[in-house]
Design an enzyme around this catalytic site. Structure first.
Site, PDB file in Angstrom:
ATOM      1  N   GLU A  89       0.388   5.252   0.605  1.00  0.00           N
ATOM      2  CA  GLU A  89      -0.533   6.298   1.077  1.00  0.00           C
ATOM      3  C   GLU A  89      -0.098   7.683   0.602  1.00  0.00           C
ATOM      4  O   GLU A  89       0.947   7.844  -0.034  1.00  0.00           O
ATOM      5  CB  GLU A  89      -0.626   6.217   2.607  1.00  0.00           C
ATOM      6  CG  GLU A  89      -1.234   4.896   3.057  1.00  0.00           C
ATOM      7  CD  GLU A  89      -1.440   4.790   4.557  1.00  0.00           C
ATOM      8  OE1 GLU A  89      -0.938   5.651   5.312  1.00  0.00           O
ATOM      9  OE2 GLU A  89      -2.121   3.819   4.972  1.00  0.00           O
ATOM     10  N   CYS A 144     -10.355  -4.867   0.779  1.00  0.00           N
ATOM     11  CA  CYS A 144     -11.448  -3.901   0.903  1.00  0.00           C
ATOM     12  C   CYS A 144     -12.385  -4.035  -0.302  1.00  0.00           C
ATOM     13  O   CYS A 144     -12.074  -4.717  -1.294  1.00  0.00           O
ATOM     14  CB  CYS A 144     -10.900  -2.480   0.990  1.00  0.00           C
ATOM     15  SG  CYS A 144     -10.384  -1.786  -0.602  1.00  0.00           S
ATOM     16  N   CYS A 147     -10.894  -3.188  -3.744  1.00  0.00           N
ATOM     17  CA  CYS A 147      -9.942  -4.210  -4.206  1.00  0.00           C
ATOM     18  C   CYS A 147     -10.677  -5.479  -4.649  1.00  0.00           C
ATOM     19  O   CYS A 147     -10.254  -6.146  -5.591  1.00  0.00           O
ATOM     20  CB  CYS A 147      -8.922  -4.525  -3.121  1.00  0.00           C
ATOM     21  SG  CYS A 147      -7.754  -3.167  -2.878  1.00  0.00           S
ATOM     22  N   GLU A 155      -3.196  -4.499  -2.845  1.00  0.00           N
ATOM     23  CA  GLU A 155      -3.749  -5.414  -3.853  1.00  0.00           C
ATOM     24  C   GLU A 155      -3.852  -4.736  -5.213  1.00  0.00           C
ATOM     25  O   GLU A 155      -3.570  -5.337  -6.245  1.00  0.00           O
ATOM     26  CB  GLU A 155      -5.142  -5.893  -3.427  1.00  0.00           C
ATOM     27  CG  GLU A 155      -5.156  -6.766  -2.178  1.00  0.00           C
ATOM     28  CD  GLU A 155      -5.304  -5.976  -0.885  1.00  0.00           C
ATOM     29  OE1 GLU A 155      -4.878  -4.796  -0.843  1.00  0.00           O
ATOM     30  OE2 GLU A 155      -5.833  -6.530   0.083  1.00  0.00           O
ATOM     31  N   CYS A 162      -4.307   0.732  -2.144  1.00  0.00           N
ATOM     32  CA  CYS A 162      -4.094  -0.520  -1.405  1.00  0.00           C
ATOM     33  C   CYS A 162      -3.053  -1.401  -2.104  1.00  0.00           C
ATOM     34  O   CYS A 162      -2.869  -1.331  -3.323  1.00  0.00           O
ATOM     35  CB  CYS A 162      -5.392  -1.312  -1.321  1.00  0.00           C
ATOM     36  SG  CYS A 162      -6.703  -0.545  -0.381  1.00  0.00           S
ATOM     37  N   ASN A 181       0.836  -1.209   0.000  1.00  0.00           N
ATOM     38  CA  ASN A 181       0.000   0.000   0.000  1.00  0.00           C
ATOM     39  C   ASN A 181       0.867   1.253   0.000  1.00  0.00           C
ATOM     40  O   ASN A 181       1.935   1.295   0.606  1.00  0.00           O
ATOM     41  CB  ASN A 181      -1.004  -0.004   1.157  1.00  0.00           C
ATOM     42  CG  ASN A 181      -0.394  -0.154   2.532  1.00  0.00           C
ATOM     43  OD1 ASN A 181       0.623  -0.812   2.701  1.00  0.00           O
ATOM     44  ND2 ASN A 181      -1.011   0.445   3.529  1.00  0.00           N
TER      45      ASN A 181
HETATM   46  N1  THU Z   1      -5.114  -1.565   2.875  1.00  0.00           N
HETATM   47  C1  THU Z   1      -4.568  -2.379   1.936  1.00  0.00           C
HETATM   48  O1  THU Z   1      -3.542  -2.046   1.331  1.00  0.00           O
HETATM   49  N2  THU Z   1      -5.170  -3.557   1.684  1.00  0.00           N
HETATM   50  C2  THU Z   1      -6.235  -4.042   2.366  1.00  0.00           C
HETATM   51  O2  THU Z   1      -6.682  -5.155   2.081  1.00  0.00           O
HETATM   52  C3  THU Z   1      -6.866  -3.240   3.417  1.00  0.00           C
HETATM   53  C4  THU Z   1      -6.329  -1.872   3.593  1.00  0.00           C
HETATM   54  C5  THU Z   1      -4.420  -0.324   3.197  1.00  0.00           C
HETATM   55  C6  THU Z   1      -5.104   0.959   2.792  1.00  0.00           C
HETATM   56  C7  THU Z   1      -4.491   1.944   3.768  1.00  0.00           C
HETATM   57  O3  THU Z   1      -3.243   2.373   3.253  1.00  0.00           O
HETATM   58  C8  THU Z   1      -4.226   1.107   5.005  1.00  0.00           C
HETATM   59  O4  THU Z   1      -4.238  -0.232   4.595  1.00  0.00           O
HETATM   60  C9  THU Z   1      -5.241   1.313   6.113  1.00  0.00           C
HETATM   61  O5  THU Z   1      -6.529   1.202   5.620  1.00  0.00           O
END
Ligand code: THU
Length: 160
Positions: free
Chosen positions: A63, A111, A114, A74, A72, A61
């Protein structure tokens, strides 16, 4: 009329119960969490794909100070795969996470956004993507196809 939807998944007490290949992939997902850029959530996610040609592709991920811009692990992974290994099927994807603020002792699942992206990739390559979900320790879930996580999905078949 009332309807019920159910789906099957496998659960394991820990990584030690997995096949050698699955355990290796989950371990890679755990390791790659160090490449996540998650200064805002402190939730570092790693996703690793085993491709049909034996290649391994990773994603984390990423940000952003403008929060919705973050992406994310994925979807980073799917974009990387689509670019570097186009038309190669994804056999399995392992997803793990690490954090200073919460314990990484149970599986997390992708999520909603994704799930939609995973479904699109399954449809595009006509191949199910097997998910291996686990934290840095604890239980592991295996789901045979990502589409099981998104019943009543909106797909391209509506757009013809
Ligand atoms: N996140 C992911 O990368 N994958 C997931 O399956 C759930 C959430 C990330 C998004 C954000 O950067 C952090 O986790 C918190 O939500």
């Amino acid at each position: 009329m009332q309807h019920t939807l159910a789906f099957e998944y496998e659960s394991y007490a820990g990584i030690h119960e997995l096949s050698k290949e699955d355990a290796w992939l989950l371990q890679e997902a755990r390791k790659v969490t160090v490449n996540a850029y998650a200064p805002y959530s402190n939730f570092h996610v790693g996703a690793v794909a085993m491709m049909a040609n034996g290649q391994v592709v990773t994603g984390t991920n990423q940000e952003n100070a403008s929060y919705p811009v973050g992406i994310c692990a994925e979807r980073v992974l799917l974009g990387t795969i689509a670019t570097l290994q186009p038309n190669v099927e994804i056999v399995s994807m392992a997803i793990s996470y690490s954090s200073d603020s919460v314990k990484s002792d149970h599986p997390i699942s992708p999520c909603g956004m994704c799930r939609q992206a995973l479904l699109e990739y399954e449809t595009r390559l006509h191949k199910p993507i097997r998910l291996i979900l686990g934290g840095m320790e604890g239980k592991v879930f295996i789901i045979k196809t990502a589409s099981l996580l998104l019943p009543f999905a909106f797909t391209s078949s509506e757009l013809k």
